[in-house]
Every structure is written in C-alpha cells, then in structure tokens.
Design an enzyme around this catalytic site. Structure first.
Site, short mmCIF file in Angstrom:
data_model
loop_
_atom_site.label_atom_id
_atom_site.label_comp_id
_atom_site.label_asym_id
_atom_site.label_seq_id
_atom_site.Cartn_x
_atom_site.Cartn_y
_atom_site.Cartn_z
N ASN A 331 0.75 -1.72 0.03
CA ASN A 331 0.31 -0.06 -0.17
C ASN A 331 1.00 1.37 -0.19
OD1 ASN A 331 -2.49 1.29 -0.35
ND2 ASN A 331 -3.00 1.61 2.18
N TYR A 337 4.24 -0.42 7.41
CA TYR A 337 3.34 -0.90 8.47
C TYR A 337 2.69 -2.34 7.28
CZ TYR A 337 -1.18 -2.29 9.47
OH TYR A 337 -2.84 -2.71 10.26
#
Length: 432
Positions: A331, A337
């Site tokens: 992403n 993350y």
C-alpha cells in the site's frame, strides 16, 4: 461511520439507479446474532468426481436436494483429472442462482499430490474457480475452498464457513490437516469455557470486538493495552467479567510480565496491538519506521517466544496474530506497516509446524481488509469509498468480522488448522 451508499442501494430507488448506472450493488450482510445463529435454508451437498471422504464425518446436517439452499457444500476431493473437473461445473452451474442471499458455497478439495501432476493441476484449478466464482456471485454470498485431509477434522471450519459468522470471509483457501480428537468442547455453544484468552490492543476497536466475542464463547479474557488506555481497558474488562492488564507490549520484558500475571497459564494469545505511521518512504524518518516495526512485529516475536519458552501457553493453545491486506498486496505510504504485516505472515508460516510439534500450540493469522473503525472513518471520503467498494462484497467489514474469524481459529476443535493466513476482506480485489 455509517455506509450511506449501502443504505441507499437497499431502497427501491437506489437499486434502480445503481443498476442503470452499472454501480456496485452491495447486499446488507446477515451476520450472527443470538436471534439468527444460523443461515436460513438447507445445506445442500453436491459431489464432483469420486469422493475420497465421508461427508457424514463432518457432523453437519446435509441434504441431497433443496430448492433455495442457504449453503452449498461441493465435495470435489475426488477430482483428479480435467475430465472430472467438468463435474464441478455440472454440479454448481444449475444451483448457483438459487443460493439464498448472504448464502455460502464451500468447495472441498484435496491436498495437492506431488507425485501426480494431473491431480495437482486440477486441484489447483479449484482455487482459481473458487475465487472467480466469489467475484461474480453477488448478493452477499461467499465462496471458499477448503483443502481437506480428513473429514473428521473439518467440523469447526465448515461450521464457521457455512454460518453467519463468516459474513466477510470470501475467496479464501484454507488447509485443514489431521484430525485431533481431543479438541471437542464440552459445550458447543461456549467452546472456550475454562480457557483463558489474552488479547493485546484490546481496549477499543477490533481488539475490543475480539475480547467480546471470545468472552461470548466462554473464555476468561485478559484485556491488554498500553498504560495510557488503562481506563478503557478496565471498562471493557469489567463489562465482560475479565481482567485488565496495563502494559507496553514493546517493553523488553513484556513476555515475562504477562507470564507473571498469568501463573495458571494461557490458552489463547491474540496479537492485535498495532499502529500506523504513514508516509512515503522518501519522506519517512527512521523513528516512524522503527516504531511501527517494534509494535507490529518485534513485540509479537519477543512475547511469543517468551510465552512459549516459559510454558505459559498451554498445550492445545492457540496463537492468532493480526496481519493485513497491506502486508500481502502493499500500500502506498505504508512501507513500514506493509513490512510489519508481511513479517507476521512469515512468522506464522515458519513457527506453526514447530510450535505444534514442540508445544502443541497452533499459530495462524487473520489479515483484515477495509474494516469500519475510527481509523478508517478518518480517511478522506473518496479514498474511503474506494476502500469500501473494491472487494467482491462491495462494502467494508466490521470489527466483529475479524473477531468471529479469530474465535474460529481459537476454537479447541480447530487444531487441524495451522499455519494459515485468512483474509477478512470481503475478497479484496487487490492482492487476492
């Protein structure tokens, strides 16, 4: 935040307009409640190829015919060549349209036979078939594939997938291994009775939903969160008759402190705590990188090792970690993350066989997609809408969807499910 588009498409004008414009038409999902514990309609059993299993061993009520089935179970374990693969089409094509809204289709496959490339090819073909059908079936219905070694081990997994509890789980391939007869709970309605479950990051959001669901299933819950969230953790624990534990999970001695707080041991460990510090890599300071990796991955590795080595996690225990679609598909703005959540996948796959062999503990992960939380409510409108619609169910999931999947993996009868990463994403169109 309410999904106003979903509400609008549930009205007659909304259905008409969205149909004419070719827009997504999500169906309101029918989730579990005490008033609606099961799907409406019969469970229809179909077969493709010569079955290699005894479906009766699953313990499910199945029927050979139904006008409007709530669920369809297709036994394709005997499909071994392209010719018998045609029987999958022949079995499902006539009944797909009749499956009830928010119904379920589960295909039973066999493990891939490395010595028979024809069998391996057509059993792998079931994966593409299942995921494709999930993307076209619509009306809140889901399609999943279960690769099964022993029908006797399938009960908890099939009961989950053929129930309202799996409303946001679709397009998944789940491998179920050898049967463990020690896992049958005394009370099927409260399978975690007598077990202790600890959930990190449990004072709010998905973590709170997880402890609520585990408590509903009979577990004594320990609500762990950072000291700054202690009052929220106490509120949740008091409501559920559990215990709050204020602890920074990144502390080097967090595992030892958890063990000291649980002298009688632990049966279910849910690694839910996580943070985001989004920024594109070119603009990301080292602190934003390291803080996310420390909370989301390093703390999971340290505490898991400590609780296994100390024997705090008892035999028959369950570890469920939280991965993410971001760790599977990536992403933009989330290299930290995404790395941390992909690391969870690596942990699960490597640790699962050893933890089971040495400690009698299973290790699995849930990988949420777009879940309606306070965090996603803060996302800009158009990005939020894209996140909601870019899955086969054309809507966001709820924290309870992650919680129900976690509860299935925590079930004492789920010992045959190990090393699995199950996406709770409505079959995301990215990374699926």
């Amino acid at each position: 935040m309410a999904d106003r588009y979903l509400t609008f498409t549930g009205t007659a004008p909304g259905r008409l307009l969205t149909r004419r414009l070719g827009l997504p038409q999500p169906a309101a999902l029918k989730r579990w409640s005490p008033q609606r514990p099961a799907l409406e309609g019969d469970r229809l059993l179909l077969t493709a190829g010569k079955s290699e299993l005894e479906p009766a061993d699953t313990g499910l009520d199945l029927t050979a015919s139904a006008e409007k089935p709530g669920a369809v179970l297709l036994d394709a374990t005997g499909v071994r060549d392209v010719e018998t693969l045609a029987e999958v089409h022949a079995a499902l094509q006539p009944v797909v349209r009749s499956v009830a809204e928010s119904g379920r289709i589960v295909v039973l496959g066999a493990p891939l036979d490395a010595a028979d490339h024809h069998q391996a090819a057509v059993q792998q073909a079931l994966e593409g078939f299942t995921r494709s059908l999930g993307k076209e079936i619509g009306r809140g219905r889901t399609v999943n594939l279960v690769r099964l070694t022993d029908a006797r081990a399938a009960g908890p997994t099939l009961r989950f997938l053929l129930s309202p509890r799996s409303a946001y789980v679709s397009g998944q391939v789940i491998e179920v291994g050898a049967y463990d007869e020690s896992g049958a709970p005394a009370d099927p309605d409260r399978p975690l009775t007598g077990r202790t479950a600890l959930v990190t990051g449990a004072a709010r959001g998905i973590g709170e939903a997880v402890v609520e669901t585990l408590a509903r299933d009979g577990a004594r819950v320990v609500v762990l969160d950072v000291p700054q969230a202690e009052q929220d953790a106490l509120r949740v624990a008091d409501r559920l008759g559990g215990t709050a534990l204020a602890l920074d999970i990144t502390a080097p001695d967090a595992g030892e402190r958890i063990a000291a707080a649980l002298p009688d041991g632990l049966d279910v460990l849910v690694h839910n705590a996580g943070i985001t510090r989004d920024r594109r890599l070119v603009n990301m300071p080292a602190e934003r990188w390291s803080s996310v990796l420390d909370v989301n991955l390093a703390s999971v590795l340290r505490t898991t090792d400590a609780l296994l080595e100390s024997g705090t996690l008892r035999r028959g225990g369950r570890i469920v970690a939280t991965a993410s679609i971001a760790g599977l598909a990536g992403n933009a703005g989330q290299t930290n993350y995404g790395a941390s959540k992909a690391g969870i996948v690596g942990l699960v796959r490597a640790l699962a066989p050893r933890a089971l062999a040495e400690h009698g503990v299973t290790v699995n992960a849930v990988a949420p997609g777009f879940i309606e939380t306070r965090m996603t409510a803060a996302i800009p409108l158009f990005i939020r809408e894209a996140g909601r619609r870019m899955n086969s169910l054309a809507q966001g999931g709820l924290p309870v969807d992650v919680a129900e999947t976690t509860a299935w993996l925590a079930h004492p009868g789920s010992g045959a499910v190990n090393g699995q990463v199950v996406r709770v994403c409505g079959q995301s169109l990215l990374g699926a």
